[in-house]
Design an enzyme around this catalytic site. Sequence first.
Site, PDB file in Angstrom:
ATOM      1  N   LYS A 120      -2.392  -6.074  -9.249  1.00 15.15           N
ATOM      2  CA  LYS A 120      -3.335  -6.008  -8.134  1.00 15.15           C
ATOM      3  C   LYS A 120      -4.794  -6.088  -8.577  1.00 15.15           C
ATOM      4  CE  LYS A 120      -2.663  -0.958  -7.682  1.00 15.15           C
ATOM      5  NZ  LYS A 120      -1.532  -0.865  -8.632  1.00 15.15           N
ATOM      6  N   ASN A 143      -9.749   0.714  -5.063  1.00 17.59           N
ATOM      7  CA  ASN A 143      -9.104   1.403  -6.175  1.00 17.59           C
ATOM      8  C   ASN A 143      -9.686   0.996  -7.521  1.00 17.59           C
ATOM      9  OD1 ASN A 143      -6.958   3.221  -7.080  1.00 17.59           O
ATOM     10  ND2 ASN A 143      -5.968   1.397  -7.915  1.00 17.59           N
ATOM     11  N   HIS A 188       4.829   6.043 -10.353  1.00 15.70           N
ATOM     12  CA  HIS A 188       4.425   7.311  -9.739  1.00 15.70           C
ATOM     13  C   HIS A 188       5.638   8.109  -9.212  1.00 15.70           C
ATOM     14  CE1 HIS A 188       0.365   5.905 -10.136  1.00 15.70           C
ATOM     15  NE2 HIS A 188       0.601   4.861  -9.389  1.00 15.70           N
TER      16      HIS A 188
END
Length: 449
Positions: A120, A143, A188
Amino acid sequence: MSVIASDRRTLVVGLGKTGLSCVRFLQAQGRSVAVADSRAEPPGLDTLRAEYPDVPVLLGPFQPERFTAYSELVVSPGIAISEPAIAAAAENGARIRGDIDLFAEVAEAPIVAITGSNGKTTVTTLVGEMARAAGRRVEVGGNIGTPALDLLGRGADLYVLELSSFQLETTTDLGALAATILNISDDHMDRYPNKMAYYQAKQRIYQGARHAIVNLDDALSTPMARDTLRFICYGFHRVNPETFSTRDDDEGTWITWGLDNLLLTRELGLIGHHNVSNVMAALALGKAAGLPMPVMLDVARRFRGLPHRCEFIRTLDGVEYINDSKGTNVGATVSAIESLAPASGDGKVVLIAGGEGKGADFAPLEAPLSLHGRAAVLIGRDAPLLASAIGHAVPVVNASSLDDALAQARRLAQPGDRVLLSPACASFDMFRDYEDRGDQFRQRVEALS
């Protein structure tokens, strides 16, 4: 007794760059704001006290009775919304939000939104470069780089945002012009109960979007709700209308749009099979944003990528050294191994991996290492878990430090091989962050003689 929502008392939970951007934004709106952080001296505390000395600051362990006094919590992405104090506030009627939710309400230009387990940052940066080359007043952040709220008021006519699953958890209706989930792999898992919860968080990027950019090579890229969305698709060897794809002929492998050849993959400035996919995603996002194709193709040819993302460092004794420190999850490392395995001769990959695994399953590394691996050199806290998962695929060597790992990798590598730092893990057990890890690797490789 429940709080009265109209009181609009807002608690910013978590400081740092994002928390500061939230305080600045809310203060500019004349809102009543306080800040909470579980750390005694969080990053940005001195700046906050200098700029906003009247803003109350609650430091130390979160206490539910304090949080329930607020009608709205703006939670920084590093803090799980399952935190008991946050959950207590929600049960008491508080609205739980994040900085991207605040941003979406007041954004002054269309949004191109990008998420995914891997790639990303590369795609976000590439789309931003394409927009700049096309003469657009583009602002890039989220981000990466600049927090989204700090992008406001700069006269943008386009925003390009990288968004994490943590940011999307607290985003209700992004309303992007174009949105994409590049891919989904385990990441995560120390924060999510299962992969489905992680996937559902990513899916929030499509809420209110006009165009969905869909990776046909990853079914989890497809929006769950699609009634009002226009699809632009991409994928390898998927030549179809309204699709970016690849096609082979005597000249090589082409990236295509519909039936039209656009450019040969060997012309790209980026290396690796996975980066062909990233370029196709960027072209699809840019098309949805109205960027001219010739400009986008020119940028794709010139764009050399970012540090720590399959970054070529040097060739020494016939061995190439690659820094993929940003490979902080299993999917990223699988992709790097498959994309960077030498295409000809007897060359193999010597992998340097390890760190904090974040609860991930390392088993998917076994297959690509069986095909393309020479050996694996393991470092960090979860090296034993990695060794257990891949020990049948390649010889495994443990190293006590990055210096030791590089020395072991150099000893094991043969001419034609690639030494690849792609840890499949977070870095915090040994380094400040993935950039620190990658910088140290680069410095050591450059110093070899």
